[in-house]
Design a protein around this motif. Structure first.
Motif, PDB file in Angstrom:
ATOM      1  N   TRP A  13      94.637  97.874  24.624  1.00  0.00           N
ATOM      2  CA  TRP A  13      94.294  96.522  25.078  1.00  0.00           C
ATOM      3  C   TRP A  13      94.268  95.528  23.918  1.00  0.00           C
ATOM      4  O   TRP A  13      94.643  94.359  24.083  1.00  0.00           O
ATOM      5  CB  TRP A  13      92.950  96.544  25.810  1.00  0.00           C
ATOM      6  N   ILE A  14      93.836  95.983  22.758  1.00  0.00           N
ATOM      7  CA  ILE A  14      93.855  95.107  21.582  1.00  0.00           C
ATOM      8  C   ILE A  14      95.293  94.741  21.225  1.00  0.00           C
ATOM      9  O   ILE A  14      95.590  93.587  20.892  1.00  0.00           O
ATOM     10  CB  ILE A  14      93.146  95.782  20.386  1.00  0.00           C
ATOM     11  N   SER A  15      96.204  95.716  21.320  1.00  0.00           N
ATOM     12  CA  SER A  15      97.617  95.451  21.025  1.00  0.00           C
ATOM     13  C   SER A  15      98.194  94.430  21.994  1.00  0.00           C
ATOM     14  O   SER A  15      98.921  93.514  21.597  1.00  0.00           O
ATOM     15  CB  SER A  15      98.424  96.753  21.089  1.00  0.00           C
ATOM     16  N   GLY A  17      96.476  92.199  23.555  1.00  0.00           N
ATOM     17  CA  GLY A  17      95.844  90.929  23.216  1.00  0.00           C
ATOM     18  C   GLY A  17      96.524  90.242  22.045  1.00  0.00           C
ATOM     19  O   GLY A  17      96.692  89.011  22.039  1.00  0.00           O
ATOM     20  N   VAL A  18      96.939  91.036  21.057  1.00  0.00           N
ATOM     21  CA  VAL A  18      97.645  90.471  19.906  1.00  0.00           C
ATOM     22  C   VAL A  18      98.965  89.841  20.353  1.00  0.00           C
ATOM     23  O   VAL A  18      99.338  88.755  19.890  1.00  0.00           O
ATOM     24  CB  VAL A  18      97.882  91.550  18.835  1.00  0.00           C
ATOM     25  N   VAL A  20      99.730  88.643  23.367  1.00  0.00           N
ATOM     26  CA  VAL A  20      99.440  87.411  24.118  1.00  0.00           C
ATOM     27  C   VAL A  20      99.059  86.281  23.165  1.00  0.00           C
ATOM     28  O   VAL A  20      99.517  85.142  23.305  1.00  0.00           O
ATOM     29  CB  VAL A  20      98.314  87.671  25.146  1.00  0.00           C
ATOM     30  N   LEU A  21      98.210  86.595  22.170  1.00  0.00           N
ATOM     31  CA  LEU A  21      97.812  85.585  21.190  1.00  0.00           C
ATOM     32  C   LEU A  21      99.025  85.069  20.409  1.00  0.00           C
ATOM     33  O   LEU A  21      99.141  83.859  20.149  1.00  0.00           O
ATOM     34  CB  LEU A  21      96.780  86.182  20.228  1.00  0.00           C
TER      35      LEU A  21
END
Length: 618
Positions: A13-15, A17-18, A20-21
Motif C-alpha cells: 500500500w505504501i508503494s 501511495g508513492v 499516486v503521490l
C-alpha cells in the motif's frame, strides 16, 4: 507468518501511495520534474530500508531493484536514439527535404502540406520525433504565413502526427521500448520491430482523418498573435561574399537583375576591382575577385552557409591565418550577435581595422545599422555606437569575448552552424540503425549504441552536443518510473491491481478488460507521461493476462497504444510542449481538440481488438 503478511501488505500500500503521490506531483508541476523524480527514487530506497518493508515473497527488497532503472537497457536505448536524433538535427540532415517542400508550395500548396505531414509521419516512425518536430516547426510556420492562416491551425497537428507515427514501429516511441523491455524481462518474449504496425497503422489512419477534418474547426485562430510574434525577425545585415577561384558563385549569371543562387538576399552592389556595379544587374557573370555586397536576414545567411559549405570555407580561409588547409574544413562554428558599445574603441574604425579575425577567431559576417542603408564594402564600413555585428566563430572565441568592453556579446543569440558536409553520414547512420534493428542483424540496444558512437566518430556532432541531447528530465523521469514499476512488481501491487481489474470486468470477458485497461492508461498518460505510464502499467497488464490464463502480448500492446494517446494535455508529451509557444496555445486547446481524439481511438481500438487479438471468452 501473519506478521509477514501484514508487513507485506503495508509495504504494498505504501508503494501504491508513492505512485499516486508521484502522479499528483508530476501533474501539478509545482516542484520541478527532476526533483520529483530524484525524490521518488530516494523515498522508495528509504521505505525499503525500513525493517518491516518486505516484498510479496516475504523477503527484503534490495536497493539494486529500485536502482536497476538507471542501467535499464530500454533507458540506454532511448538515450542513444536521442543522440542519433541530435546528430540528424546538428548536420541539417533533414534540411534538404524541408527546403524542397517550401519550394514546391508555390506550385501545389495542398499537396505540399500533405507531403509535409507525410514526411513527418514516416520520419517519426523511425527517428525520435522531438528533433523531427523541431525541424518542421519553421516549415509549418512558413506555410501558414504564405497561406495567410494562423500557425495555431498547423502546429498541434504537427505534434499529434508525430505521436501517431510512434504507434507504428518498435522504435517509434520510447514508450514502446520501455514496455517491450518489461515484457522481455518478465516473460522472455521479444516484440518484433513491426509487430505494432498492423493495429498501429489503423489507429494512426483514424487519428489522421480526425485531424484533417476537425483541426480547421476546433483549433483556435490566433492569427494576430502569430503575426505579432513574427515581427522583428527580419533584421537585415549587410554582408560580403568574396568570389574566389572554385567558389560556388564563380560563373553564376544574373537572371532578371537577380542572382537565383542567393535566395532571400538583396544584392546591393558588386565590387569588381575599382568598378562598382549597382543594380539592376543586366547579364552580369560573376568571376574571381568580385565582391558581392548583400542585405540579408540572419536566417537567410545561415541557410546559404549551411547549404554551401564551400562558401563557408572560403570565408574562413580568407579571414584567418591559422586556417587548416590540410583538412580543408573550418572548426565547429557558431553564429552570434554583438553590439558596439557606447565609448567603444572600435567606433570610427573600419571592420578591416578591428583585428578580430586574427585575435579572437571570429569573422564579421555582417553589420546592421538602423539609421540608414549602407552600400559599401563590408571591410570599409566605419562602425558607430549601436551597430549590431553578426559574428561567425568558434565557441572558444565567443567565450573569450564575454569580457570585452568594446563589443557587447549577445550570448542568447548564439547558435551552432550545422555541418552539412556530415549530413550524408548522419542519414546513412540513422538508416543503418533502422535496417539493423528491423532485420534483426542487431537488437535495438546494440544498433542504437553503435549509431550514437558512429555519430560522434564521424563528426556529425561533438561530445558536448551529444551530452546536450541526453535530456536529464527524460533520464530521471524514466529512471523514477522504472523504480516505481519495480516496486509495484516486487511488492505484489501489480498483481493486486490486476486481480481487482479482473474481478470487475471478468463477467464481460477479456475484451472488456482490455478496453478498460486502454482508457485507464490513456487517461493517466495525459496526466503523467507516456514513458512513466507504460512502465507502471505494463507489469499490471502482464499480471492481468496471467489472471486470465491467456497470452500477455495483447495486453502489453494495449498499454503501448494507450500510452501513445498523449493528446489531451500539453504535459503529456514533449512535442506538445514544443509547439505550445509558437502556436500560442492554451492548456484548454489541447483538452478541446485532443480529448475527442483519445476517446475516438479508444472506441476504434476496442472494435479492432475484438478480432485482431482473437481473445475468445473469459
Amino acid at each position: 507468518m501473519l506478521l509477514t503478511q501484514i508487513t507485506s501488505a503495508l509495504t504494498m500500500w505504501i508503494s501504491l501511495g508513492v505512485v499516486v503521490l508521484a502522479i499528483i506531483l508530476y501533474m501539478y508541476e509545482r516542484i520541478s520534474m527532476e526533483l520529483v523524480s530524484v525524490g521518488i527514487v530516494t523515498g522508495l530506497l528509504l521505505i525499503f530500508a525500513l525493517p518491516f518493508a518486505v516484498g510479496a515473497n516475504g523477503e527484503p527488497i534490495p536497493p539494486e531493484t529500485i536502482l536497476s532503472g538507471f542501467g535499464n537497457a530500454a533507458l540506454v536505448t532511448i538515450m542513444a536514439l536521442l543522440v542519433i536524433g541530435q546528430g540528424m538535427f546538428q548536420t541539417g540532415a533533414l534540411d534538404g527535404p524541408s527546403q524542397r517542400l517550401l519550394k514546391s508550395y508555390e506550385v501545389a500548396p495542398r499537396m505540399t502540406l500533405v507531403a509535409a505531414f507525410f514526411a513527418v509521419f514516416v520520419t517519426s516512425a523511425f527517428v525520435n520525433n522531438t528533433p523531427v518536430v523541431v525541424m518542421f516547426l519553421p516549415i509549418m510556420t512558413a506555410i501558414a504565413t504564405r497561406t495567410g492562416a494562423a500557425p495555431s491551425k498547423l502546429l498541434i497537428p504537427l505534434s499529434f502526427v508525430s505521436v501517431l507515427a510512434g504507434m507504428t514501429t518498435l522504435i517509434g516511441s520510447s514508450t514502446n521500448l520501455l514496455a517491450a523491455e518489461t515484457l522481455l524481462r518478465i516473460e522472455g518474449r521479444e516484440l518484433g520491430f513491426f509487430e505494432l504496425s498492423p493495429i498501429g497503422l489503423m489507429l494512426a489512419a483514424v487519428g489522421l482523418t480526425y485531424i484533417a477534418i476537425f483541426a480547421p474547426i476546433l483549433l483556435p485562430n490566433r492569427e494576430a498573435e502569430g503575426e505579432a510574434a513574427a515581427k522583428g525577425t527580419g533584421k537585415q545585415f549587410i554582408a560580403q561574399i568574396e568570389v574566389t577561384p572554385d567558389h560556388p558563385m564563380e560563373g553564376k549569371q544574373s537572371v532578371a537583375g537577380m542572382f537565383p543562387d542567393l535566395p532571400n538576399m538583396t544584392v546591393r552592389m558588386v565590387q569588381r576591382g575599382n568598378e562598382t556595379v549597382l543594380p539592376p544587374f543586366e547579364d552580369l557573370t560573376l568571376r574571381p575577385g568580385d565582391l558581392i555586397i548583400v542585405a540579408a536576414t540572419r536566417k537567410s545567411l545561415t541557410e546559404v552557409l549551411s547549404r554551401r559549405p564551400k562558401l563557408l570555407r572560403s570565408i574562413w580561409r580568407s579571414g584567418f591565418e591559422n586556417y587548416d588547409e590540410a583538412s580543408g574544413n573550418p572548426p565547429p562554428l557558431s553564429l552570434s550577435e554583438a553590439v558596439v558599445s557606447p565609448g567603444s574603441r572600435l567606433i570610427a574604425r573600419t571592420i578591416d581595422q578591428m583585428g578580430y579575425a586574427s585575435r579572437n577567431d571570429a569573422v564579421v559576417m555582417g553589420v546592421q545599422r538602423r539609421s540608414r542603408m549602407i552600400r559599401a564594402r563590408l571591410g570599409e564600413i566605419r562602425l558607430e555606437s549601436g551597430d549590431t555585428l553578426l559574428l561567425c566563430g568558434t565557441r572558444q572565441a565567443f567565450d573569450e569575448m564575454r569580457t570585452d568592453r568594446d563589443l557587447l556579446l549577445l550570448d542568447w543569440s548564439r547558435t551552432d552552424l550545422p555541418d552539412v558536409t556530415k549530413a550524408i553520414y548522419a542519414r546513412l547512420i540513422a538508416l543503418s540503425v533502422v535496417i539493423m534493428a528491423a532485420t534483426g542483424i542487431l537488437n535495438i540496444l546494440h544498433a542504437s549504441l553503435l549509431g550514437a558512437v558512429a555519430m560522434i566518430g564521424f563528426g556529425c556532432l561533438n561530445i558536448r552536443q551529444a551530452a546536450r541531447a541526453l535530456d536529464l528530465r527524460i533520464f530521471l523521469l524514466i529512471a523514477a518510473a522504472l523504480a516505481m514499476g519495480a516496486s509495484l512488481e516486487a511488492t505484489g501491487a501489480a498483481d493486486f491491481v490486476a486481480q481487482k481489474a479482473v474481478d470487475i470486468a471478468a463477467p464481460y470477458g477479456p475484451l472488456a478488460i482490455i478496453s478498460i485497461l486502454f482508457i485507464t492508461v490513456a487517461l493517466v498518460t495525459n496526466l503523467l507521461s507516456n514513458s512513466a505510464t507504460a512502465i507502471i502499467f505494463t507489469p499490471i497488464a502482464i499480471a492481468t493476462a496471467h489472471q486470465l490464463n491467456i497470452d500477455p502480448t495483447p495486453f502489453v500492446l494495449t498499454v503501448i497504444y494507450a500510452s501513445n494517446c498523449a493528446f489531451a494535455t500539453p504535459i503529456a508529451y514533449q512535442t506538445n510542449l514544443l509547439v505550445m509557444g509558437p502556436g500560442h496555445y492554451r492548456f484548454g486547446d489541447y483538452v478541446k481538440f485532443g480529448t475527442p481524439l483519445v476517446l475516438l481511438i479508444w472506441v476504434i481500438f476496442t472494435l479492432i481488438a475484438g478480432w485482431q487479438f482473437d481473445l475468445g471468452t473469459a
